[in-house]
Scaffold this motif. Sequence first.
Motif, PDB file in Angstrom:
ATOM      1  N   GLU A 165       0.813  -1.218   0.000  1.00  0.00           N
ATOM      2  CA  GLU A 165       0.000   0.000   0.000  1.00  0.00           C
ATOM      3  C   GLU A 165       0.847   1.269   0.000  1.00  0.00           C
ATOM      4  O   GLU A 165       0.311   2.361   0.036  1.00  0.00           O
ATOM      5  CB  GLU A 165      -0.925   0.002   1.222  1.00  0.00           C
ATOM      6  N   SER A 166       2.169   1.124  -0.025  1.00  0.00           N
ATOM      7  CA  SER A 166       3.041   2.295  -0.048  1.00  0.00           C
ATOM      8  C   SER A 166       4.277   1.981  -0.871  1.00  0.00           C
ATOM      9  O   SER A 166       4.623   0.807  -1.071  1.00  0.00           O
ATOM     10  CB  SER A 166       3.454   2.686   1.378  1.00  0.00           C
ATOM     11  N   LEU A 186      -2.384  -1.824  -3.644  1.00  0.00           N
ATOM     12  CA  LEU A 186      -3.627  -1.257  -3.124  1.00  0.00           C
ATOM     13  C   LEU A 186      -3.345   0.212  -2.812  1.00  0.00           C
ATOM     14  O   LEU A 186      -2.990   0.557  -1.687  1.00  0.00           O
ATOM     15  CB  LEU A 186      -4.077  -2.008  -1.873  1.00  0.00           C
ATOM     16  N   PRO A 204      -3.136   4.213  -1.938  1.00  0.00           N
ATOM     17  CA  PRO A 204      -3.874   5.219  -1.176  1.00  0.00           C
ATOM     18  C   PRO A 204      -4.405   6.293  -2.110  1.00  0.00           C
ATOM     19  O   PRO A 204      -4.215   6.217  -3.333  1.00  0.00           O
ATOM     20  CB  PRO A 204      -2.818   5.775  -0.213  1.00  0.00           C
ATOM     21  N   ARG A 250     -10.018   1.884  -2.516  1.00  0.00           N
ATOM     22  CA  ARG A 250     -10.474   3.056  -1.773  1.00  0.00           C
ATOM     23  C   ARG A 250     -11.180   4.003  -2.734  1.00  0.00           C
ATOM     24  O   ARG A 250     -11.205   3.778  -3.928  1.00  0.00           O
ATOM     25  CB  ARG A 250      -9.290   3.774  -1.111  1.00  0.00           C
ATOM     26  N   SER A 302      -2.925  -2.499   8.487  1.00  0.00           N
ATOM     27  CA  SER A 302      -3.953  -2.115   7.530  1.00  0.00           C
ATOM     28  C   SER A 302      -5.207  -2.952   7.712  1.00  0.00           C
ATOM     29  O   SER A 302      -5.159  -4.184   7.711  1.00  0.00           O
ATOM     30  CB  SER A 302      -3.433  -2.293   6.101  1.00  0.00           C
ATOM     31  N   TYR A 331      -7.578  -3.265   5.640  1.00  0.00           N
ATOM     32  CA  TYR A 331      -7.898  -4.004   4.417  1.00  0.00           C
ATOM     33  C   TYR A 331      -7.033  -5.252   4.296  1.00  0.00           C
ATOM     34  O   TYR A 331      -7.520  -6.320   3.907  1.00  0.00           O
ATOM     35  CB  TYR A 331      -7.721  -3.108   3.184  1.00  0.00           C
TER      36      TYR A 331
END
Length: 402
Positions: A13-14, A86, A88, A117, A147, A149
């Motif tokens: 996610e990052s 995924l 942000p 998201r 997270s 999710y």
Amino acid sequence: MVPPSASALAFVESPVQLLNVLEWAYARPADPTGPGPAGSGPAAAAPLLGGIPRQGRDAGAPAPHPASVPASASAPAADPLRIVVLPPTDPMSRGQLRRMAALARDEGHDVRWQEARGGRLAPLKALAALAGDVRAARTVVVGDPFSRYVQLLLTLVRAERLVVVDDGTATMEFVAQTARGERLVRWHRVGAGGLPGRVRELAYAPVSATARRRFTPSGTRTVELFSSMPVTVHGGTTLRVNDFAWTRARFGPPRLTRGTDLVGTSLVETGVVDPARYLDAVRALTAEHGATRYFAHRRESPEKLRALSVATGLEIVRPDLPLELIARRGPVGHTVVSFPSTVVHTLPYALSGTGVTVAVCDVDPAWLTGSASPRARGFLAGVTDSARDVRRLPAQTAGAAG
């Protein structure tokens, strides 16, 4: 769906999580249940020197963690890796993730961009799209165990191997909380947000509990932590050191400038440090160390960065890749100064043998906001105290505001 031969699945996610997945994929041990011979790849034939391959250990490289396995001593696996991004919603993170995704594709990995998201139904649609892949994977790699999710996806996991790669210094809190059997809560989080927040927490509790169980090794599942952080694992979890072998093999060594570079932090944006105190600290560090550039954290606000530039004259640099890659590619200052953050643990690995000095400036407790988490002071001190191969700067050096 994942092809039958694609047994490893990663969720990130990052940008930093994706970098650490690439590091893990470069040096991972072969999947004992997967296809392909073990020992193929650049690290396979490397003789060991004090636990680290000669070709992966630069002069002055940090020593490995006790009771851990250096990642660069492992043989890359032959089975393919699918990486699910995924993203942000903030533009800076998305831009860096797209650049990192391109690097991952260049390495031969299958990268899937999955929006989860940005709408009420987006999480459910993403879950439905990923459910089959999650159930089929024999190895699952996650970058952020906090997270919600990712925790939801973990309820579907049937994998024999679960790997957690670094999500920065949050890994230290993850290890501590799982060792104590606590629920997973980010260190800077203060509360649940009143009655609605408490209701959401209560409804989510079964998912969180299942995720915690997934992070516990069992007779049918191994759990591995792939980390640059100074942590000690427990309960049968395997620790493998992320020594940034992929980064060092692909980039640099960098050209060094005569100046000093400062590394920005999102401690203001997360409500931990007072903005005025932070500005005064950066001003003092700039004057004392002759800093010329400020590498902004991807979450720092444009307004804050403009104020820093006006007050200090620093050149504000917004990196398009994680700082470990930017610094390794160069040019980079002969000294890099940071507040307590992930880079005081990762840059000594990424820049080992280059002659760059990494320094960390303590955060004075007086800089903390009234809304900062009670754990903030101890956590930040721990990040500084546990950093290896760095120069320590006292907080008063940064000129705390009066």
